[in-house]
Design an enzyme around this catalytic site. Structure first.
Site, PDB file in Angstrom:
ATOM      1  CG  ASP A 286     -60.629  -9.105  53.645  1.00 13.45           C
ATOM      2  OD1 ASP A 286     -59.496  -8.719  53.092  1.00 13.45           O
ATOM      3  OD2 ASP A 286     -61.403  -8.200  54.146  1.00 13.45           O
ATOM      4  CG  HIS A 287     -55.811  -9.282  49.403  1.00 16.86           C
ATOM      5  ND1 HIS A 287     -56.974  -8.788  48.706  1.00 16.86           N
ATOM      6  CD2 HIS A 287     -55.214  -8.091  49.673  1.00 16.86           C
ATOM      7  CE1 HIS A 287     -56.951  -7.531  48.410  1.00 16.86           C
ATOM      8  NE2 HIS A 287     -55.621  -7.061  49.114  1.00 16.86           N
TER       9      HIS A 287
ATOM     10  CG  HIS B 150     -60.230  -4.840  52.107  1.00 14.25           C
ATOM     11  ND1 HIS B 150     -60.123  -6.279  51.976  1.00 14.25           N
ATOM     12  CD2 HIS B 150     -59.808  -4.766  50.559  1.00 14.25           C
ATOM     13  CE1 HIS B 150     -59.784  -6.671  50.879  1.00 14.25           C
ATOM     14  NE2 HIS B 150     -59.772  -5.626  49.831  1.00 14.25           N
TER      15      HIS B 150
END
Length: 507
Positions: A176-177, A239
């Site tokens: 999950d960047h 996110h």
């Protein structure tokens, strides 16, 4: 310390690899984390040669290089193999290339597989890696997986079981960047390194929490994918719930991967899972129509490329999460995310409760005196700027004792932001170090899907009245009504500036 490793990137010709992975690997190379003892195999269907592949790689790093020789030396470590992920014989060829590169670069059998392609193929790929003997080397074997991890709880569970047949949980790195962003990682520092905040980080002092992830762009060329996903699955399930867990978790016993993960999972498990009737009260969705901001005209979502003319896919979500534990009971966590909003920005607002008595108010018959003190707000800016601010009440200059909000503000300088490691660079280095702190554990993914699935199922039973907000605004009126019903309002209002100057066409 230099890392000895063979990267195998499935989807090596794709957009993600070219925009994020190759520049991030080059930054690690420049810093010395990767030196001479590494190699990269790019695989995809396209019939590229090694030479063409290296030219593409050099093109992705042209803004970062110090010399052409440096770029060529880096790119010389890249090798390409045309590959059909469903063809067993192709894995035999891939193993031959991997074994030869392991010997050539003395990689000690360390392998990192990056699956930068459709999740439909994840199970097929990992099963072939095992059956064709690619995991029989002496070093470590790790797999990095891009989102989306499933499309609901059932599909995510099936996918996880397929991958677990080959890799253990400790070898799986679900990206999950957002967890690689500097200010997301700073949430823990702001909380646990400052008693002024941690001592008040509870329902006695905090009124509400607001998480905003706003995008000013539309779906661009991703219309085909987005129309099957929507904002709920694309942003909330991963996110937003990851950010929420960091904000809501209890202090860990130690700042380690195991302890942080334990507390994040506890926080996610404490989020109330609504009934379908409660979803209608606590969540709203939207889809953008055409609109105008300043001199820019924007098409509506249904007019975008590869989007159905009668699409019921949401491009906006706002909602209220409640956390049923002692720390957060009664504190709403509001979330808001969407496409084609007024500004691009990710920010968190922690809104503190008012003082019990406003001693500065005048005679209660005076209308002005009935105006409340502005709330104290801690804002964490994640992007495009990085930093934080604290809004306090001070005395207005002049006669009398009127108050006005003042802001203590810190932003990282442009130079610092530009030199901050990009999220993928950080996460790749974490994976090389075997550190899963900033990746999502299966238990986090599973609970996130359980929370979101109820919302999705409730929405799927009704036909929404779309479109319901103009491009360039901050979403439909229902998103404002959601907070107003609790006596609150959104702290971040970027659209107001444009409205005051008649620069926003609000239909």
């Amino acid at each position: 310390m230099e890392k000895k490793v063979l990267f195998t990137i499935f989807g090596g010709t794709g957009d993600l690899a070219q925009r994020k992975l190759y520049p991030s690997l080059f930054r690690l190379y420049k810093k010395g984390d990767l030196k001479e003892d590494f190699a990269v195999i790019g695989t995809a269907r396209r019939p590229w040669s090694d030479e063409h592949y290296r030219e593409v790689v050099m093109g992705t790093i042209e803004d970062l290089i110090e010399s052409k020789e440096q770029a060529e030396t880096f790119a010389s470590h890249f090798y390409y193999q045309s590959h059909d992920v469903t063809d067993t014989t192709h894995y035999d060829s891939l193993k031959e290339l991997a074994d030869s590169l392991d010997q050539k670069y003395q990689l000690e059998g360390n392998q990192l597989f990056y699956l930068a392609m459709s999740p439909n193929f994840f199970g097929t790929i990992v099963s072939h890696l095992k059956s064709q003997g690619m995991l029989e080397t002496e070093g470590y074997h790790r797999v990095v997986i891009e989102k989306p991890f499933g499309s609901d709880y059932a599909s995510a569970k099936q996918l996880n079981e397929e991958i677990n047949q080959v890799f253990s949980e400790q070898e799986i790195y679900r990206i999950d960047h957002y967890l690689g962003k500097e200010m997301i990682q700073n949430i823990s520092a702001i909380r646990f390194a400052n008693n002024i905040f941690e001592s008040q980080w509870n329902n006695r002092y905090i009124d509400n929490v607001q998480i905003n992830i706003a995008e000013d762009l539309g779906v661009e060329e991703r219309g085909g994918y987005y129309d099957k996903s929507g904002a709920l699955k694309d942003m909330v399930q991963n996110h937003i719930l990851q950010i929420l867990s960091l904000l809501a978790m209890e202090p860990p016993v130690a700042f380690s991967e195991k302890e942080l993960r334990t507390e994040k999972i506890k926080a996610l498990n404490a989020i109330r899972i609504y009934s379908e009737e409660e979803v209608k009260t606590n969540f709203v969705r939207g889809q953008y129509a055409h609109g105008q901001l300043e001199d820019q005209q924007f098409a509506g979502y249904r007019e975008e490329m590869n989007v159905a003319e009668d699409s019921a896919t949401e491009t906006f979500v706002a909602g209220k999460f409640l956390i049923d534990n002692f720390r957060w009971s009664g504190v709403p966590f509001y979330v808001r995310t969407g496409k084609r909003l007024t500004e691009k920005g990710t920010r968190i607002n922690i809104v503190f409760k008012q003082v019990p008595v406003n001693v500065f108010k005048k005679d209660v018959t005076d209308c002005e005196s009935k105006k409340k003190l502005a709330p104290n707000v801690l804002t964490i800016y994640i992007q495009p700027t990085e930093g934080f601010s604290l809004s306090l009440n001070g005395k207005e200059i002049g006669q009398g004792f009127d108050t006005l909000p003042v802001k203590l503000d810190y932003r990282n300088s442009t130079e610092i932001v530009e030199n901050t490691p990009e999220a993928y660079e950080k996460l790749l280095l974490d994976a090389l170090n075997g550190d899963g702190t900033n990746f999502t554990h299966w238990d986090e993914v599973a609970q996130s899907w359980r929370i979101v699935d109820v919302i999705r199922h409730a929405w799927d039973k009704e036909t929404p009245d779309f479109p319901n907000y103009s491009a360039g605004t901050m979403g439909p009126k229902a998103a404002y009504d959601l907070l107003a019903a609790d006596g609150f309002e959104w702290i971040w209002k970027p659209d107001e500036w444009y409205r005051e100057r008649n620069l926003l066409n609000n239909q």
